[in-house]
Design a protein around this motif. Structure first.
Motif, PDB file in Angstrom:
ATOM      1  N   ASP A  92       0.860  -1.177   0.000  1.00 21.32           N
ATOM      2  CA  ASP A  92       0.000   0.000   0.000  1.00 21.32           C
ATOM      3  C   ASP A  92       0.902   1.234   0.000  1.00 21.32           C
ATOM      4  O   ASP A  92       1.771   1.378   0.868  1.00 21.32           O
ATOM      5  N   ALA A  93       0.721   2.103  -0.968  1.00 22.89           N
ATOM      6  CA  ALA A  93       1.576   3.293  -1.086  1.00 22.89           C
ATOM      7  C   ALA A  93       1.351   4.276   0.061  1.00 22.89           C
ATOM      8  O   ALA A  93       2.268   4.996   0.460  1.00 22.89           O
ATOM      9  N   GLU A  94       0.150   4.329   0.595  1.00 20.41           N
ATOM     10  CA  GLU A  94      -0.182   5.249   1.681  1.00 20.41           C
ATOM     11  C   GLU A  94      -0.962   4.528   2.779  1.00 20.41           C
ATOM     12  O   GLU A  94      -2.154   4.795   2.974  1.00 20.41           O
ATOM     13  N   PRO A  95      -0.305   3.633   3.513  1.00 18.66           N
ATOM     14  CA  PRO A  95      -1.035   2.938   4.580  1.00 18.66           C
ATOM     15  C   PRO A  95      -1.460   3.917   5.669  1.00 18.66           C
ATOM     16  O   PRO A  95      -0.810   4.938   5.904  1.00 18.66           O
ATOM     17  N   ALA A  96      -2.549   3.588   6.344  1.00 21.26           N
ATOM     18  CA  ALA A  96      -3.125   4.475   7.359  1.00 21.26           C
ATOM     19  C   ALA A  96      -2.138   4.799   8.479  1.00 21.26           C
ATOM     20  O   ALA A  96      -2.149   5.915   9.006  1.00 21.26           O
ATOM     21  N   TRP A  97      -1.268   3.872   8.830  1.00 21.68           N
ATOM     22  CA  TRP A  97      -0.337   4.110   9.934  1.00 21.68           C
ATOM     23  C   TRP A  97       0.687   5.201   9.620  1.00 21.68           C
ATOM     24  O   TRP A  97       1.241   5.806  10.532  1.00 21.68           O
TER      25      TRP A  97
ATOM     26  N   GLY B 185       0.364  10.495  10.447  1.00 21.19           N
ATOM     27  CA  GLY B 185       0.513  10.828  11.854  1.00 21.19           C
ATOM     28  C   GLY B 185      -0.520  11.799  12.375  1.00 21.19           C
ATOM     29  O   GLY B 185      -0.511  12.147  13.551  1.00 21.19           O
ATOM     30  N   SER B 186      -1.442  12.235  11.526  1.00 28.19           N
ATOM     31  CA  SER B 186      -2.432  13.211  11.985  1.00 28.19           C
ATOM     32  C   SER B 186      -3.824  12.624  12.177  1.00 28.19           C
ATOM     33  O   SER B 186      -4.724  13.327  12.624  1.00 28.19           O
ATOM     34  N   ALA B 187      -4.001  11.346  11.847  1.00 24.82           N
ATOM     35  CA  ALA B 187      -5.322  10.729  12.000  1.00 24.82           C
ATOM     36  C   ALA B 187      -5.169   9.288  12.479  1.00 24.82           C
ATOM     37  O   ALA B 187      -4.471   8.501  11.849  1.00 24.82           O
ATOM     38  N   VAL B 188      -5.832   8.971  13.564  1.00 25.00           N
ATOM     39  CA  VAL B 188      -5.806   7.611  14.098  1.00 25.00           C
ATOM     40  C   VAL B 188      -6.652   6.730  13.181  1.00 25.00           C
ATOM     41  O   VAL B 188      -7.805   7.059  12.896  1.00 25.00           O
ATOM     42  N   PRO B 189      -6.092   5.615  12.683  1.00 20.86           N
ATOM     43  CA  PRO B 189      -6.874   4.739  11.799  1.00 20.86           C
ATOM     44  C   PRO B 189      -8.139   4.220  12.481  1.00 20.86           C
ATOM     45  O   PRO B 189      -8.160   3.953  13.684  1.00 20.86           O
ATOM     46  N   ALA B 190      -9.186   4.064  11.697  1.00 16.95           N
ATOM     47  CA  ALA B 190     -10.469   3.588  12.222  1.00 16.95           C
ATOM     48  C   ALA B 190     -10.308   2.249  12.934  1.00 16.95           C
ATOM     49  O   ALA B 190     -10.952   2.013  13.968  1.00 16.95           O
TER      50      ALA B 190
ATOM     51  N   GLY C  11       0.296  10.946  16.486  1.00 18.87           N
ATOM     52  CA  GLY C  11       1.353  11.564  15.691  1.00 18.87           C
ATOM     53  C   GLY C  11       2.697  11.578  16.375  1.00 18.87           C
ATOM     54  O   GLY C  11       3.738  11.628  15.718  1.00 18.87           O
ATOM     55  N   GLN C  12       2.708  11.510  17.706  1.00 20.34           N
ATOM     56  CA  GLN C  12       3.971  11.491  18.455  1.00 20.34           C
ATOM     57  C   GLN C  12       4.610  10.107  18.481  1.00 20.34           C
ATOM     58  O   GLN C  12       5.792   9.984  18.785  1.00 20.34           O
ATOM     59  N   LEU C  13       3.826   9.082  18.162  1.00 24.40           N
ATOM     60  CA  LEU C  13       4.377   7.727  18.154  1.00 24.40           C
ATOM     61  C   LEU C  13       5.373   7.566  17.012  1.00 24.40           C
ATOM     62  O   LEU C  13       5.187   8.106  15.918  1.00 24.40           O
ATOM     63  N   ASP C  14       6.390   6.795  17.252  1.00 26.83           N
ATOM     64  CA  ASP C  14       7.330   6.408  16.214  1.00 26.83           C
ATOM     65  C   ASP C  14       6.537   5.695  15.103  1.00 26.83           C
ATOM     66  O   ASP C  14       5.609   4.939  15.398  1.00 26.83           O
ATOM     67  N   PRO C  15       6.863   5.928  13.829  1.00 28.51           N
ATOM     68  CA  PRO C  15       6.111   5.281  12.753  1.00 28.51           C
ATOM     69  C   PRO C  15       6.035   3.760  12.885  1.00 28.51           C
ATOM     70  O   PRO C  15       5.012   3.164  12.560  1.00 28.51           O
ATOM     71  N   PHE C  16       7.110   3.128  13.363  1.00 26.81           N
ATOM     72  CA  PHE C  16       7.082   1.680  13.516  1.00 26.81           C
ATOM     73  C   PHE C  16       6.032   1.265  14.548  1.00 26.81           C
ATOM     74  O   PHE C  16       5.323   0.276  14.365  1.00 26.81           O
ATOM     75  N   LYS C  17       5.866   2.026  15.621  1.00 27.24           N
ATOM     76  CA  LYS C  17       4.843   1.713  16.621  1.00 27.24           C
ATOM     77  C   LYS C  17       3.448   1.924  16.044  1.00 27.24           C
ATOM     78  O   LYS C  17       2.523   1.156  16.337  1.00 27.24           O
ATOM     79  N   ARG C  18       3.277   2.941  15.210  1.00 25.45           N
ATOM     80  CA  ARG C  18       1.982   3.125  14.541  1.00 25.45           C
ATOM     81  C   ARG C  18       1.696   1.927  13.631  1.00 25.45           C
ATOM     82  O   ARG C  18       0.568   1.434  13.571  1.00 25.45           O
ATOM     83  N   TYR C  19       2.729   1.461  12.934  1.00 28.17           N
ATOM     84  CA  TYR C  19       2.582   0.267  12.083  1.00 28.17           C
ATOM     85  C   TYR C  19       2.120  -0.923  12.925  1.00 28.17           C
ATOM     86  O   TYR C  19       1.199  -1.649  12.554  1.00 28.17           O
ATOM     87  N   VAL C  20       2.789  -1.141  14.059  1.00 24.55           N
ATOM     88  CA  VAL C  20       2.473  -2.289  14.915  1.00 24.55           C
ATOM     89  C   VAL C  20       1.012  -2.248  15.347  1.00 24.55           C
ATOM     90  O   VAL C  20       0.297  -3.256  15.239  1.00 24.55           O
ATOM     91  N   LEU C  21       0.557  -1.107  15.843  1.00 23.41           N
ATOM     92  CA  LEU C  21      -0.837  -1.012  16.288  1.00 23.41           C
ATOM     93  C   LEU C  21      -1.799  -1.243  15.125  1.00 23.41           C
ATOM     94  O   LEU C  21      -2.825  -1.911  15.281  1.00 23.41           O
ATOM     95  N   SER C  22      -1.475  -0.718  13.972  1.00 24.84           N
ATOM     96  CA  SER C  22      -2.326  -0.933  12.801  1.00 24.84           C
ATOM     97  C   SER C  22      -2.333  -2.402  12.393  1.00 24.84           C
ATOM     98  O   SER C  22      -3.376  -2.963  12.054  1.00 24.84           O
TER      99      SER C  22
ATOM    100  N   LEU D 173      -1.813  -4.955  14.318  1.00 21.79           N
ATOM    101  CA  LEU D 173      -2.543  -5.726  15.327  1.00 21.79           C
ATOM    102  C   LEU D 173      -4.060  -5.554  15.211  1.00 21.79           C
ATOM    103  O   LEU D 173      -4.809  -6.319  15.814  1.00 21.79           O
ATOM    104  N   THR D 174      -4.502  -4.564  14.444  1.00 19.96           N
ATOM    105  CA  THR D 174      -5.946  -4.311  14.306  1.00 19.96           C
ATOM    106  C   THR D 174      -6.455  -4.599  12.901  1.00 19.96           C
ATOM    107  O   THR D 174      -7.558  -4.183  12.542  1.00 19.96           O
ATOM    108  N   ARG D 175      -5.699  -5.322  12.114  1.00 18.10           N
ATOM    109  CA  ARG D 175      -6.094  -5.563  10.720  1.00 18.10           C
ATOM    110  C   ARG D 175      -7.245  -6.558  10.594  1.00 18.10           C
ATOM    111  O   ARG D 175      -7.959  -6.561   9.609  1.00 18.10           O
ATOM    112  N   LYS D 176      -7.427  -7.413  11.588  1.00 16.66           N
ATOM    113  CA  LYS D 176      -8.529  -8.386  11.562  1.00 16.66           C
ATOM    114  C   LYS D 176      -9.645  -7.886  12.471  1.00 16.66           C
ATOM    115  O   LYS D 176      -9.410  -7.113  13.393  1.00 16.66           O
ATOM    116  N   SER D 177     -10.845  -8.366  12.223  1.00 19.11           N
ATOM    117  CA  SER D 177     -11.982  -7.891  13.024  1.00 19.11           C
ATOM    118  C   SER D 177     -11.927  -8.400  14.460  1.00 19.11           C
ATOM    119  O   SER D 177     -12.351  -7.704  15.373  1.00 19.11           O
ATOM    120  N   GLU D 178     -11.394  -9.600  14.676  1.00 17.10           N
ATOM    121  CA  GLU D 178     -11.303 -10.092  16.049  1.00 17.10           C
ATOM    122  C   GLU D 178     -10.103  -9.465  16.750  1.00 17.10           C
ATOM    123  O   GLU D 178      -9.063  -9.242  16.139  1.00 17.10           O
TER     124      GLU D 178
END
Length: 158
Positions: free
Chosen positions: A91-96, A99-104, A124-135, A137-142
């Motif tokens: 994905d060229a522009e993944p949500a993570w 840094g200005s919008a928390v992914p749904a 936005g203050q989180l390191d990009p890698f940490k934003r990636y991790v949280l995203s 971890l939330t990619r599945k509905s469960e």
């Protein structure tokens, strides 16, 4: 930047990934960054030393910093599993990256877990890698069992 001295693992990953039976988030990040996919079974076919090496690669978004992850993975997979990783277009522009919008998905998982939803400022203050991790971890509905521990580790909840 070269390889890390030891595998890059978060505290929340230690139970499941310390022995590298499961793919740590650092490896998942680099697989996604390069558009590569391997199964858990393929990962587990690699010798522990190879899995350790892959988990030591940097997690910077600049692919020019350490372009050898993909080459190393291909060689390891050919040698030990007699297969090659599958390719996909990242994905060229993944949500993570935003840094200005928390992914749904992070908002939904936070609410489902009874955790505070991170503010856009805190996100936005989180390191990009940490934003990636949280995203990731939330990619599945469960809910992921690692989501709340990751939120705690990243200072987003007590």
């Amino acid at each position: 930047m070269g390889l890390h001295e030891s595998p890059l693992l978060f505290d929340f990953e230690l139970v499941s990934s310390e022995d590298l039976t499961y793919m740590p988030m650092s490896v998942r990040f680099n697989l996604d960054r390069f558009g590569l996919r391997i199964s858990l079974a393929q990962w587990q076919l690699l010798p522990h030393a190879d899995r350790t090496l892959l988990a030591r690669f940097p997690v910077d978004e600049d692919a020019s910093i350490e372009p050898n992850f993909d080459h190393a993975l291909f060689e390891m997979m050919r040698t030990h599993a007699n297969v090659e990783p599958d390719w996909f277009t990242p994905d060229a522009e993944p949500a993570w990256r935003n840094g200005s919008a928390v992914p749904a998905s992070v908002v939904e998982h936070s609410r489902a877990a009874g955790a505070p939803v991170p503010s856009a400022e805190r996100w936005g203050q989180l390191d990009p890698f940490k934003r990636y991790v949280l995203s990731k971890l939330t990619r599945k509905s469960e809910p992921s069992h690692d989501f709340v521990p990751a939120m705690r580790e990243f200072g987003l909840m007590e």
